[in-house]
Design an enzyme around this catalytic site. Sequence first.
Site, PDB file in Angstrom:
ATOM      1  CG  ASP A   1      -2.228   0.806   1.169  1.00 54.47           C
ATOM      2  OD1 ASP A   1      -3.289   0.651   1.556  1.00 54.47           O
ATOM      3  OD2 ASP A   1      -1.988   1.627   0.143  1.00 54.47           O
TER       4      ASP A   1
HETATM    5  C1  GLC Z   1      -4.388   4.290  -0.142  1.00 52.06           C
HETATM    6  C2  GLC Z   1      -5.307   2.977   0.159  1.00 52.06           C
HETATM    7  C3  GLC Z   1      -5.069   1.963  -1.095  1.00 52.06           C
HETATM    8  C4  GLC Z   1      -5.038   2.868  -2.288  1.00 52.06           C
HETATM    9  C5  GLC Z   1      -3.731   3.431  -2.379  1.00 52.06           C
HETATM   10  C6  GLC Z   1      -3.228   4.298  -3.565  1.00 52.06           C
HETATM   11  O1  GLC Z   1      -3.879   4.883   0.875  1.00 52.06           O
HETATM   12  O2  GLC Z   1      -4.952   2.242   1.206  1.00 52.06           O
HETATM   13  O3  GLC Z   1      -6.440   1.233  -0.916  1.00 52.06           O
HETATM   14  O4  GLC Z   1      -5.179   1.887  -3.614  1.00 52.06           O
HETATM   15  O5  GLC Z   1      -3.426   4.093  -1.217  1.00 52.06           O
HETATM   16  O6  GLC Z   1      -4.193   5.295  -3.449  1.00 52.06           O
END
Ligand code: GLC
Length: 746
Positions: A283
């Site tokens: 993430d």
């Molecule tokens: C975020 C989320 C994830 C998302 C990523 C990119 O904080 O937890 O679900 O795909 O960052 O935006």
Amino acid sequence: MRLNQLTLVAALAAAFPLSTIAADAPAAPAQKPWLDRSLSADKRAELAVKAMTREEKLRWVFGYFGTAFPPKTTKPIDGAIPFSAGFVPGNPRLGLPDLLETDAGIGVATQNTPKPRERTALPSGIATASTWDPQIAYAGGAMIGSEARLSGFNVMLAGGVNLMRDPRNGRNFEYAGEDPLLAGTMVGHAVKGIESNHVISTVKHFALNDQETGRNEHDVRIDKAASRMSDLLAMQLALEQSDAGSVMCSYNRVYGTYACENDYLLNEVLKKDWGFKGYVMSDWGATHSTVQAANNGLDRQSGQEFDKSPYFGGALEEAVKNGYVSEARLDDMATRIVRAMFAKGVVDNPVQQGGNIDFAKNGAVSRATAEEGIVLLKNDNKVLPLSKDVKTIAVIGGHADVGVLSGGGSSQVYPVGGNAVPGLEPKVWPGPVVYYPSSPLRNIQALAPNAKVVYDDGTDPARAARVAAQADVALVFATQWIGEANDATSLALPDNQDTLIDNVAGANPRTVVVLETGGPVAMPWVAKTPAVLEAWYPGTSGGEAIARVLFGAVNPSGHLPATFPASEQQLPRPKLDGDPKQPEQRFTVDYKEGAAVGYKWFDQKGLTPLFPFGHGLSYTTFSYSGLASQVKDGRLHVRFKVTNTGNVAGKDVPQVYVSPLAAKWEAPKRLAGWDKVALQPGESKEVDVVVEPRILGMFDEKSKTWRIAKGKYKLVLAEDGAGKNATSVTVDLPASTLDVRGRLRK
Ligand code: GLC
């Protein structure tokens, strides 16, 4: 490697990002056998990685945010699509494209900007789950995947399937409820739909990221076997049913180790036990090391700007050079990524921006999902459906004059036509608050052209009650905005809406409440309101869908994918763990309930919820007959007949629950299967539900097997988890053992 050397490596790496260390790239090869489409994805990936220099392999494992990230960056990396989630430079020398990444599960999102991309939004993930129709989920995924492709993206960060362990989780709207079989099946089909567009999708957030409070630091403790039968089973089923190209590991720790450097989760469970051949991306902001993360199963650092250091940049190059991460492991990381690109058609079907999107067609897909996902919770005295000859309708609150609510955070899709209610707080992350310009009021007026429709914004309950008193029927729209990185502080509706509803219901006995919420909410006024609809966040065409259900143009067929508690005292954790004011605080979340999530907890404790899992009413009625079960080809089949005993067409969701009469499970029953059956008045259909065998067993962590105990099991066929219209049979099963992937062991 001792800490001071690591520090030196990290400092070096920060000073010299990868791109300045690269050796001169060799000339384009004469032959590119990896582009031969007749070869398998495995073979093509092997050939391509073999042709790469070490620097070229390293470029695949280092992902950038697709948007400026002040103060680290004032503009995004070249090549990224503006205000997008991610970018990884491709390899023109070898004919391999950039990876262009967009969020998320309900459509093509845009990072917060004054001029966002306007795209079609599906209803929230929990609304799709409420349809209990995997084909609806697939169609929705196929639609948003096509918009991603036509917007120039070849990776879609969807597939959120964290279980609803807590109804206050700020991201419940993105997920699929509390049951692993339902959630895994619905999200698996949605991801498969997305990937049908030659777009890589993800399953996320792996794993046990089941609350937002302290998400970056909290440490989850749960019995391993229990996690295998709950959160991990949902992800395992989603991966099996989608064959997703990627898994996104989560922010939190599990058993003391961050999920994105967790050998047990990534190497043992995901890659070894489940045989996952795709790649693990972190993430954004969830990478915390170089050597530990790489060796424990992380394949790609994502949004490196969010992390303390470019761990998979120069530091990883140094770690490979010094043998702390083997060349073979680097090859494996690059191979997993490139294999997914071949397997999903990303290489053979290059994307380009500026494709022509059919918003009318896609809006209809969104509406169909919303209509099937709206749950009729209560309908005393058949207040619904409304007659089109109704004389006066009061429409109150929820900005129902102009639009319908959506959830906040990285999944935010901005609607064609712009935000119907701009300027609401919070305007910054995880805001802004966005209403889709699909007006319930206008759609209600269109379906009852002769009615006098009066709108009151609901800010003054006494005034709203006076308006309601003048009407034949009062429709009160109540909203609960939730967003990523935060949990709801309670199940109570915010902004004095309980008082509003109470006052309106006191003024008009024909009061209908329409909820636009991210998940379960409390309803202290429910005894006074004869009808309640849960519309969730109903997406781009949500106002039309709501109106069509209210007037019976569509017969509601949604069923709850999550229990609505009668109070927070009924929950395993009446007070959410952690302090929202201290997001960096480290604390432990102990899932003592284990696999007893949602209705399983309520059953185990003998608690009566406000509305049970699986609940949903219709404008018609159904009956069940001929229930029988049979073990055939090693599978337990449950057969029965469903009949529409009412006088309007409708869809039923007959649910099969299984209870052991001898074996000991985490709870009295589990959902074992279901179907969604469309029936004309008087029509009957034979249904055959095949039970997923893992649902019949207990997972044994030591042997890594699912063990089905010999003995009798009660199969209950019902309209909801509380046993409405229930009929049952008992079946005698032999002892059997399944391997970790649910396959019968010889
Ligand atoms: C975020 C989320 C994830 C998302 C990523 C990119 O904080 O937890 O679900 O795909 O960052 O935006």
